[in-house]
Design an enzyme around this catalytic site. Sequence first.
Site, PDB file in Angstrom:
ATOM      1  N   HIS A  73       0.851  -1.199   0.000  1.00 34.46           N
ATOM      2  CA  HIS A  73       0.000   0.000   0.000  1.00 34.46           C
ATOM      3  C   HIS A  73       0.882   1.242   0.000  1.00 34.46           C
ATOM      4  CE1 HIS A  73      -4.103  -1.698   1.566  1.00 34.46           C
ATOM      5  NE2 HIS A  73      -3.626  -2.377   0.535  1.00 34.46           N
ATOM      6  N   TYR A 201      -9.505   5.383   7.275  1.00 35.84           N
ATOM      7  CA  TYR A 201      -9.707   5.771   8.672  1.00 35.84           C
ATOM      8  C   TYR A 201     -10.785   6.849   8.689  1.00 35.84           C
ATOM      9  CZ  TYR A 201      -5.139   3.594   9.728  1.00 35.84           C
ATOM     10  OH  TYR A 201      -4.086   2.716   9.875  1.00 35.84           O
ATOM     11  N   PRO A 293      -4.175   0.739  18.740  1.00 39.94           N
ATOM     12  CA  PRO A 293      -3.948   0.209  17.386  1.00 39.94           C
ATOM     13  C   PRO A 293      -4.089   1.230  16.254  1.00 39.94           C
ATOM     14  CG  PRO A 293      -6.078  -0.462  18.229  1.00 39.94           C
ATOM     15  CD  PRO A 293      -5.365   0.203  19.360  1.00 39.94           C
ATOM     16  N   LYS A 297       1.173   0.581  15.170  1.00 42.92           N
ATOM     17  CA  LYS A 297       2.588   0.611  15.547  1.00 42.92           C
ATOM     18  C   LYS A 297       3.003  -0.544  16.447  1.00 42.92           C
ATOM     19  CE  LYS A 297       3.876   4.043  13.171  1.00 42.92           C
ATOM     20  NZ  LYS A 297       4.012   3.377  11.877  1.00 42.92           N
ATOM     21  N   TYR A 384       3.727   7.529   9.976  1.00 47.89           N
ATOM     22  CA  TYR A 384       2.949   6.328   9.647  1.00 47.89           C
ATOM     23  C   TYR A 384       3.841   5.239   9.042  1.00 47.89           C
ATOM     24  CZ  TYR A 384      -1.241   3.742   8.104  1.00 47.89           C
ATOM     25  OH  TYR A 384      -2.233   2.793   7.906  1.00 47.89           O
TER      26      TYR A 384
HETATM   27  C1  PHB Z   1      -5.594  -4.086  10.871  1.00 51.91           C
HETATM   28  O1  PHB Z   1      -5.496  -4.434   9.683  1.00 51.91           O
HETATM   29  O2  PHB Z   1      -6.016  -4.860  11.747  1.00 51.91           O
HETATM   30  C2  PHB Z   1      -5.207  -2.692  11.246  1.00 51.91           C
HETATM   31  C3  PHB Z   1      -4.674  -1.867  10.300  1.00 51.91           C
HETATM   32  C4  PHB Z   1      -4.321  -0.569  10.638  1.00 51.91           C
HETATM   33  C5  PHB Z   1      -4.486  -0.124  11.918  1.00 51.91           C
HETATM   34  C6  PHB Z   1      -4.978  -0.975  12.884  1.00 51.91           C
HETATM   35  C7  PHB Z   1      -5.351  -2.279  12.548  1.00 51.91           C
HETATM   36  O3  PHB Z   1      -4.154   1.134  12.224  1.00 51.91           O
END
Ligand code: PHB
Length: 392
Positions: A73, A201, A293, A297, A384
């Site tokens: 990605h 997000y 989460p 990280k 990020y």
């Molecule tokens: C996930 O794919 O579980 C995931 C991805 C990004 C995040 C948190 C969890 O920031």
Amino acid sequence: MQRTQVVIIGAGPSGLMLSLLLERQGIDSIVLERQSRPYVEARIRAGLLEWDTVELLEQAGIGPRMRREGLVHDGFELAFGGGHHRIDLKGLAGKSMLVYGQTEIQKDLADERERRPGAVVWEAAEVRLHDFAGDAPRVSYRHAGASHEIRCDFIAGCDGYHGISRASVPRDALREYERVYPFGWLGVLADVPPLSEELVYANHARGFALCSMRSKSRVRYYVQCPLQDTVEQWPDERFFDELAARLPPPHAARMVRGPSIEKSIAPLRSFVTEPMRFGRLFLAGDAAHIVPPTGAKGLNLAAADVRVLTEGLVAHYRERSSGLLAEYSARALSRVWKATRFSWWFTTLMHRFSEDPFEHKLQLAELEYLADSTVACTGVAENYVGLPFTAG
Ligand code: PHB
Ligand code: APR
């Protein structure tokens, strides 16, 4: 009495990665894991890797499947105020991310580790750490009804937040910092195609939402929920209705619904322990720090600790120099605090903390500023994709 160079407590990603990286440098270790292998592999965790973590996992010997099945990605989306804005990670920070489930990483690491019989003791009960303040640490444990003891040079505490390693350190020798967030994440795994090529997000007055994936046919979706909620209160229909309500209409229109194959609620917390070394005991990963989460990280920080610890142990055994080991805690913590700050900032920006409309207006203003400012987006992108490592 057994003997090895490094006893590693915990066969999660940190412990197995460390054991494999040390072996590649000719350093011997034994991993002691309280649970069985199937139990450890059944845990559903995140799955977004910084490129430094991808390269470290390749050094540990688990490249091929990860590269074959992982999704590269180059960016992600922020959705807010009915619209969305893409953060161009590759363009702004020069790095991509890899989507590859932690469950798969755990399997690959254990497969690779178990190519050397006896490297991991699964179901090692009553693990106890002895004399790590001195020069002759020992670790005792019970296995298959018998007591065992291992003498070693160093102990690596990779046994997570609830492990025995940090708990074995005298209380007055460490300092703990914590922030508990007043909500949880309800996560669902489902075999349907993702609604977007990249992660989304979402900030919404009803609360946060995240659209992630494990493959092009398996999604991992999350919605912010009250901590007191139970999964029984969230049948699949209600979950997808709520997710759709928190996404911009075009995203919601593309959402494919399907039966959940896993559903769980996780609390959110920021936690850091200082220092991360006590005599000949080194803490790494969740044993020393937890991040919410939101910034993905957790695993990447664990990998960063393991990288810095490996450098220190290699310098100790190969050059008989203790400089890098002496710097382990400071080097690891400098990265831990920056990632803790980024994860706290992203959590604060994207979640609903109260009914206060002023707070939501501030979040929207910051998101609009981000959408208008390449400088601001570059800062987000840099954090990020993972900040550069500080040289020893
Ligand atoms: C996930 O794919 O579980 C995931 C991805 C990004 C995040 C948190 C969890 O920031
Ligand atoms: N004795 C032996 N093993 C133990 C003990 C003990 N007393 N206590 C815990 N363990 C084991 C656990 O069963 C677990 O398998 O230590 C392992 C710790 O693994 P993780 O919790 O996965 O921690 P870590 O390897 O540091 O991985 C961090 O996991 O939780 C995610 O977001 C986090 O992605 C990050 C990653």
